[in-house]
Design a protein around this motif. Structure first.
Motif, PDB file in Angstrom:
ATOM      1  N   GLU A   1     -20.448 -15.699 -47.489  1.00 55.77           N
ATOM      2  CA  GLU A   1     -19.228 -16.087 -48.189  1.00 55.77           C
ATOM      3  C   GLU A   1     -19.045 -17.595 -48.090  1.00 55.77           C
ATOM      4  O   GLU A   1     -19.769 -18.291 -47.375  1.00 55.77           O
ATOM      5  CB  GLU A   1     -18.020 -15.339 -47.626  1.00 55.77           C
ATOM      6  N   LEU A   2     -18.068 -18.077 -48.830  1.00 49.00           N
ATOM      7  CA  LEU A   2     -17.805 -19.507 -48.894  1.00 49.00           C
ATOM      8  C   LEU A   2     -16.308 -19.746 -48.847  1.00 49.00           C
ATOM      9  O   LEU A   2     -15.533 -18.985 -49.443  1.00 49.00           O
ATOM     10  CB  LEU A   2     -18.381 -20.094 -50.188  1.00 49.00           C
ATOM     11  N   ARG A   3     -15.913 -20.787 -48.131  1.00 49.82           N
ATOM     12  CA  ARG A   3     -14.531 -21.258 -48.138  1.00 49.82           C
ATOM     13  C   ARG A   3     -14.552 -22.725 -48.562  1.00 49.82           C
ATOM     14  O   ARG A   3     -15.272 -23.537 -47.962  1.00 49.82           O
ATOM     15  CB  ARG A   3     -13.884 -21.152 -46.756  1.00 49.82           C
ATOM     16  N   VAL A   4     -13.782 -23.059 -49.584  1.00 49.48           N
ATOM     17  CA  VAL A   4     -13.658 -24.448 -50.019  1.00 49.48           C
ATOM     18  C   VAL A   4     -12.211 -24.850 -49.790  1.00 49.48           C
ATOM     19  O   VAL A   4     -11.290 -24.183 -50.276  1.00 49.48           O
ATOM     20  CB  VAL A   4     -14.054 -24.619 -51.496  1.00 49.48           C
ATOM     21  N   ILE A   5     -12.009 -25.921 -49.052  1.00 48.41           N
ATOM     22  CA  ILE A   5     -10.674 -26.260 -48.558  1.00 48.41           C
ATOM     23  C   ILE A   5     -10.315 -27.697 -48.922  1.00 48.41           C
ATOM     24  O   ILE A   5     -11.129 -28.621 -48.772  1.00 48.41           O
ATOM     25  CB  ILE A   5     -10.597 -26.094 -47.028  1.00 48.41           C
ATOM     26  N   THR A   6      -9.084 -27.871 -49.381  1.00 46.81           N
ATOM     27  CA  THR A   6      -8.539 -29.198 -49.601  1.00 46.81           C
ATOM     28  C   THR A   6      -7.032 -29.147 -49.357  1.00 46.81           C
ATOM     29  O   THR A   6      -6.507 -28.120 -48.925  1.00 46.81           O
ATOM     30  CB  THR A   6      -8.860 -29.712 -51.013  1.00 46.81           C
ATOM     31  N   CYS A   7      -6.353 -30.243 -49.624  1.00 52.27           N
ATOM     32  CA  CYS A   7      -4.903 -30.282 -49.452  1.00 52.27           C
ATOM     33  C   CYS A   7      -4.193 -29.785 -50.704  1.00 52.27           C
ATOM     34  O   CYS A   7      -4.775 -29.720 -51.789  1.00 52.27           O
ATOM     35  CB  CYS A   7      -4.439 -31.695 -49.139  1.00 52.27           C
ATOM     36  N   GLY A   8      -2.920 -29.458 -50.537  1.00 56.38           N
ATOM     37  CA  GLY A   8      -2.107 -29.011 -51.663  1.00 56.38           C
ATOM     38  C   GLY A   8      -0.647 -29.218 -51.359  1.00 56.38           C
ATOM     39  O   GLY A   8      -0.265 -29.658 -50.279  1.00 56.38           O
ATOM     40  N   GLY A   9       0.177 -28.881 -52.340  1.00 55.31           N
ATOM     41  CA  GLY A   9       1.617 -29.015 -52.147  1.00 55.31           C
ATOM     42  C   GLY A   9       2.073 -30.461 -52.238  1.00 55.31           C
ATOM     43  O   GLY A   9       1.384 -31.327 -52.781  1.00 55.31           O
ATOM     44  N   ALA A  10       3.245 -30.726 -51.677  1.00 50.14           N
ATOM     45  CA  ALA A  10       3.843 -32.058 -51.745  1.00 50.14           C
ATOM     46  C   ALA A  10       3.326 -32.949 -50.620  1.00 50.14           C
ATOM     47  O   ALA A  10       2.880 -32.467 -49.581  1.00 50.14           O
ATOM     48  CB  ALA A  10       5.367 -31.938 -51.665  1.00 50.14           C
ATOM     49  N   TRP A  11       3.414 -34.251 -50.852  1.00 57.27           N
ATOM     50  CA  TRP A  11       3.059 -35.228 -49.818  1.00 57.27           C
ATOM     51  C   TRP A  11       4.282 -35.513 -48.967  1.00 57.27           C
ATOM     52  O   TRP A  11       5.350 -35.834 -49.483  1.00 57.27           O
ATOM     53  CB  TRP A  11       2.566 -36.514 -50.466  1.00 57.27           C
ATOM     54  N   ASP A  12       4.152 -35.357 -47.662  1.00 59.66           N
ATOM     55  CA  ASP A  12       5.235 -35.622 -46.728  1.00 59.66           C
ATOM     56  C   ASP A  12       5.015 -37.009 -46.137  1.00 59.66           C
ATOM     57  O   ASP A  12       4.168 -37.196 -45.253  1.00 59.66           O
ATOM     58  CB  ASP A  12       5.249 -34.563 -45.626  1.00 59.66           C
ATOM     59  N   ALA A  13       5.769 -37.983 -46.630  1.00 57.52           N
ATOM     60  CA  ALA A  13       5.566 -39.365 -46.196  1.00 57.52           C
ATOM     61  C   ALA A  13       5.895 -39.552 -44.720  1.00 57.52           C
ATOM     62  O   ALA A  13       5.249 -40.348 -44.031  1.00 57.52           O
ATOM     63  CB  ALA A  13       6.420 -40.299 -47.052  1.00 57.52           C
ATOM     64  N   ASP A  14       6.890 -38.823 -44.217  1.00 60.26           N
ATOM     65  CA  ASP A  14       7.249 -38.960 -42.807  1.00 60.26           C
ATOM     66  C   ASP A  14       6.152 -38.418 -41.897  1.00 60.26           C
ATOM     67  O   ASP A  14       5.858 -38.971 -40.837  1.00 60.26           O
ATOM     68  CB  ASP A  14       8.564 -38.215 -42.523  1.00 60.26           C
ATOM     69  N   TRP A  15       5.538 -37.321 -42.294  1.00 61.24           N
ATOM     70  CA  TRP A  15       4.480 -36.689 -41.500  1.00 61.24           C
ATOM     71  C   TRP A  15       3.130 -37.367 -41.730  1.00 61.24           C
ATOM     72  O   TRP A  15       2.278 -37.430 -40.846  1.00 61.24           O
ATOM     73  CB  TRP A  15       4.401 -35.193 -41.872  1.00 61.24           C
ATOM     74  N   GLY A  16       2.938 -37.886 -42.953  1.00 57.44           N
ATOM     75  CA  GLY A  16       1.676 -38.524 -43.293  1.00 57.44           C
ATOM     76  C   GLY A  16       0.607 -37.554 -43.745  1.00 57.44           C
ATOM     77  O   GLY A  16      -0.583 -37.862 -43.674  1.00 57.44           O
ATOM     78  N   HIS A  17       1.019 -36.378 -44.237  1.00 55.30           N
ATOM     79  CA  HIS A  17       0.074 -35.356 -44.701  1.00 55.30           C
ATOM     80  C   HIS A  17       0.671 -34.620 -45.892  1.00 55.30           C
ATOM     81  O   HIS A  17       1.887 -34.634 -46.103  1.00 55.30           O
ATOM     82  CB  HIS A  17      -0.204 -34.319 -43.600  1.00 55.30           C
ATOM     83  N   TYR A  18      -0.205 -33.942 -46.640  1.00 54.96           N
ATOM     84  CA  TYR A  18       0.298 -32.950 -47.586  1.00 54.96           C
ATOM     85  C   TYR A  18       0.795 -31.760 -46.788  1.00 54.96           C
ATOM     86  O   TYR A  18       0.299 -31.469 -45.695  1.00 54.96           O
ATOM     87  CB  TYR A  18      -0.813 -32.515 -48.553  1.00 54.96           C
ATOM     88  N   VAL A  19       1.760 -31.034 -47.347  1.00 53.14           N
ATOM     89  CA  VAL A  19       2.377 -29.957 -46.581  1.00 53.14           C
ATOM     90  C   VAL A  19       1.585 -28.654 -46.629  1.00 53.14           C
ATOM     91  O   VAL A  19       1.789 -27.769 -45.807  1.00 53.14           O
ATOM     92  CB  VAL A  19       3.830 -29.700 -47.059  1.00 53.14           C
ATOM     93  N   ASP A  20       0.671 -28.524 -47.602  1.00 47.77           N
ATOM     94  CA  ASP A  20      -0.066 -27.270 -47.773  1.00 47.77           C
ATOM     95  C   ASP A  20      -1.573 -27.515 -47.763  1.00 47.77           C
ATOM     96  O   ASP A  20      -2.041 -28.647 -47.802  1.00 47.77           O
ATOM     97  CB  ASP A  20       0.305 -26.598 -49.105  1.00 47.77           C
TER      98      ASP A  20
END
Length: 228
Positions: free
Chosen positions: A200-219
């Motif tokens: 099997e294969l898992r392909v992963i990236t970021c998603g959702g909104a960008w959280d400027a305070d956290w410095g990451h996408y939320v999803d």
């Protein structure tokens, strides 16, 4: 069928390294308690010295070797798949050679950075694509350069194909089963990284909104696919 063990057994995090504040975040975080304060926002990945070795114990020698028809005979080892070199996802315009990335010093998974920030990467603690278990390919959704390698990953639909070209000239082809989006703080680690009976294969990236305070996408966006 022999099962390949994945090095990410209780992985709770993939995080962006380098501390940059631009919107290139790529990471996951499990909803389960982290192993300690040093692990937040990502947590340590359980690495195996031989992540693709079967977990099945080899039976002790006996005075007489079992016949080929004996149900107790140990099956022959699975032949290793060739190393991956390129990932192609025609439906969303992906065509990238692959970096080989492992773990950072703090146990989190490395992510593409620097001159390679817009390339996809195979996590070399996971099975090689085409071996039993979930091979893991990662990449950014965007970078300081603009849309990155997996900018359109969330547009994939069941039935569409992902091709992984390998060093020996062969290609492992996977069909998308489903595409999921998870809050990073509730990332289902076991569902994504658990051993599987086939390739099997898992392909992963970021998603959702960008959280400027956290410095990451939320999803995180996760594509689940199986080899055909």
């Amino acid at each position: 069928m022999r099962r390949r063990r994945v090095a990410v057994v209780l992985a709770a995090g993939l995080v962006l390294g380098g501390g940059t504040a631009v919107a290139v975040g790529f990471g996951v975080q499990d909803g389960e308690p982290a192993p300690g304060p040093a692990a937040a926002p990502g947590t340590a990945v359980a690495a195996s010295p031989d992540p693709v070795t079967s977990s099945r114990a080899v039976p002790a020698p006996t005075s007489a070797a079992p016949s080929a028809a004996s149900p107790s005979a140990e099956p022959p080892p699975q032949e290793r798949a060739a190393l991956p070199e390129r990932v192609r996802i025609p439906a969303v315009g992906v065509d990238s050679d692959l970096l080989y990335l492992g773990l950072n010093d703090d146990g989190t998974i490395e992510v593409p950075a620097g001159d390679d920030i817009d390339r996809a990467a195979w996590f070399d603690g996971s099975p090689r694509p085409g071996e039993d278990g979930p091979a893991v390919i990662e990449g950014h959704v965007d970078s300081p350069n603009g849309p990155s390698v997996f900018y359109r990953l969330a547009e994939l639909e069941p039935g569409q194909e992902i091709h992984v070209d390998r060093r020996d000239g062969s290609t492992a082809t996977f069909v998308v089963d489903r595409v999921e989006q998870y809050p990073k703080k509730q990332f289902p680690t076991r569902a994504v990284y658990a051993n599987t009976d086939g390739a099997e294969l898992r392909v992963i990236t970021c998603g959702g909104a960008w959280d400027a305070d956290w410095g990451h996408y939320v999803d995180n966006t996760v594509v689940y696919a199986h080899e055909v």
